[in-house]
Enzyme design. Structure first.
Site, short mmCIF file in Angstrom:
data_model
loop_
_atom_site.label_atom_id
_atom_site.label_comp_id
_atom_site.label_asym_id
_atom_site.label_seq_id
_atom_site.Cartn_x
_atom_site.Cartn_y
_atom_site.Cartn_z
N CYS A 185 -4.37 -1.37 -2.27
CA CYS A 185 -4.30 -0.03 -2.22
C CYS A 185 -5.10 0.15 -3.40
CB CYS A 185 -2.86 0.60 -2.64
SG CYS A 185 -2.99 2.35 -2.99
N ASN A 186 -6.31 0.91 -3.49
CA ASN A 186 -7.17 1.15 -4.63
C ASN A 186 -6.57 2.03 -5.78
OD1 ASN A 186 -10.27 0.07 -4.03
ND2 ASN A 186 -9.14 0.61 -2.07
N THR A 187 -5.85 3.05 -5.22
CA THR A 187 -5.35 4.17 -6.12
C THR A 187 -4.23 3.46 -6.95
OG1 THR A 187 -5.50 5.71 -4.47
CG2 THR A 187 -4.16 6.20 -6.28
N TYR B 166 -0.64 8.68 -2.17
CA TYR B 166 -0.81 8.49 -3.78
C TYR B 166 -1.99 9.08 -4.39
CZ TYR B 166 3.03 4.87 -3.89
OH TYR B 166 4.04 4.08 -3.86
N GLY B 167 -3.05 9.18 -3.55
CA GLY B 167 -4.35 9.57 -4.25
C GLY B 167 -4.44 10.62 -5.17
N ASP C 235 0.68 -1.09 0.04
CA ASP C 235 -0.05 0.05 -0.19
C ASP C 235 0.91 1.22 -0.08
OD1 ASP C 235 -2.48 1.55 0.20
OD2 ASP C 235 -1.92 1.90 2.16
N SER C 236 0.32 2.29 -0.47
CA SER C 236 0.91 3.54 -0.29
C SER C 236 1.51 4.09 1.24
CB SER C 236 0.09 4.88 -1.04
OG SER C 236 -0.84 4.87 -0.06
N GLU D 245 -3.80 9.68 7.83
CA GLU D 245 -2.14 9.27 8.14
C GLU D 245 -1.79 10.17 9.46
OE1 GLU D 245 0.30 7.91 5.76
OE2 GLU D 245 -1.02 6.47 5.21
N CYS E 54 -11.43 2.95 -0.52
CA CYS E 54 -9.82 3.51 -0.32
C CYS E 54 -9.58 2.53 0.96
CB CYS E 54 -9.79 4.97 0.00
SG CYS E 54 -8.16 5.29 0.68
N THR E 55 -8.46 1.85 0.91
CA THR E 55 -8.16 0.86 2.17
C THR E 55 -7.81 1.47 3.39
OG1 THR E 55 -5.87 0.81 1.53
CG2 THR E 55 -7.36 -0.98 0.95
N HIS E 56 -7.37 2.94 3.19
CA HIS E 56 -7.56 3.92 4.59
C HIS E 56 -8.73 4.05 5.24
CE1 HIS E 56 -3.50 4.81 2.95
NE2 HIS E 56 -3.27 5.47 4.41
N1 DGL Z 1 -5.15 3.45 0.40
C1 DGL Z 1 -4.99 3.86 -0.71
C2 DGL Z 1 -6.41 3.45 -1.60
O1 DGL Z 1 -6.77 2.54 -1.11
C3 DGL Z 1 -4.43 5.05 -1.19
C4 DGL Z 1 -4.41 6.06 -0.10
C5 DGL Z 1 -3.44 7.21 -0.87
O2 DGL Z 1 -2.41 6.91 -1.01
O3 DGL Z 1 -3.84 8.23 -1.22
O4 DGL Z 1 -6.53 4.25 -2.36
#
Ligand code: DGL
Length: 272
Positions: A74-76, A43-44, A11-12, A159, A193-195
């Site tokens: 990570c979805n992004t 990363y978003g 993940d990012s 974060e 988004c996994t966050h």
């Molecule tokens: N957790 C990541 C996701 O699922 C991205 C978070 C990020 O780095 O913006 O998209």
């Protein structure tokens, strides 16, 4: 055939830990390596080229750590880098290795959750703009009406451990209102988004209880279990001693301090 390896989870930053935690519930016997690219997160809001470049570098690192199977938790990264890595890079750099994402398994089942057939998705700007969710959902549930809402402030809030502070309410409510205003038939909201599972208490505060909120961790975990049962040629290449390693691109003490909040238990990471 080379020696057996581990499952890499990328993940990012910290978000992938919410998926990793669920994977461990269904596949506790496997050996895992987690890598969070915290130094370059989030990363978003980054460009396609940058997310692709960073993700590929991290996938290669996990290959070097002896991971024949890597999950982009990570979805992004799944939206912006997975396809290119699978189609262009893998045949060139490691044709027997596999890289899987989190969008496909989620879209395979998301339609089953909604009775009204109207769903909403919260995700990063990058994931929303890629339209990956819309494209993939249309393959499995073409009758589903899908609205997406990009929430660029949510990952930085999470974060920085400010997501449950009073100041976070404005940004949480703003995106919920926007999403629900565009379609009053939405009965299911996917956290794409996994966050975002960390925001659950705040989301539940502002989202009507008639709307279900879906986190993808357990969906991805079940899908990975199913994948391994259907791919014995990959499964046989994986070690099963229940070992876990954690790597991060920031100072390990910083990572360890926050990681517990996402993973639910203490971790001992190394800087890479
Ligand atoms: N957790 C990541 C996701 O699922 C991205 C978070 C990020 O780095 O913006 O998209």
């Amino acid at each position: 055939m080379s020696k057996k390896g581990k499952i890499g989870i990328f993940d990012s930053g910290y978000g992938g830990l919410t998926v990793f935690k669920e994977i461990l519930k269904v596949l506790p016997e496997y050996n895992f390596v987690y890598l969070g690219d915290n130094a370059r997160a989030p990363y978003g809001s980054r460009s396609f080229e940058t997310v692709y470049k960073f993700t590929l570098e991290c996938v290669q690192l996990l290959f070097e750590k002896n991971c024949p199977l890597v999950i982009l938790a990570c979805n992004t990264a799944s939206a912006k880098a997975l396809r290119t890595i699978q189609q262009k890079d893998l045949p060139r750099i490691a044709k027997d290795n596999r890289v899987l994402g989190v969008i496909r398994p989620t879209t395979e089942v998301i339609g089953q959750y909604s009775k009204t057939k109207h769903i909403g998705i919260f995700a990063t700007e990058g994931t929303v703009k890629s339209e990956s969710y819309l494209i993939e959902i249309n393959k499995f549930f073409p009758d589903l009406t899908v609205h997406q809402e990009a929430c660029p402030m949510w990952v930085p809030l999470i974060e920085n451990n400010e997501h449950l502070s009073d100041g976070a309410d404005y940004f949480v409510k703003k995106h919920i209102d926007r999403l629900l205003q565009c379609d009053d038939k939405i009965d299911t909201i996917l956290l794409g988004c996994t966050h975002y599972p960390l925001l659950m208490p705040k989301l539940q505060q502002y989202i009507p209880s008639s709307i279900q909120i879906i986190s993808q961790g357990s969906i991805v975990a079940e899908s990975l279990k199913d994948y391994l049962s259907r791919h014995p040629e990959i499964d046989i290449r994986l070690e099963k001693n229940g070992l876990r390693e954690f790597y991060t691109t920031i100072e390990s003490e910083w990572f360890n301090e926050k990681a517990e909040m996402f993973f639910g238990e203490k971790v001992d990471a190394q800087k890479i």
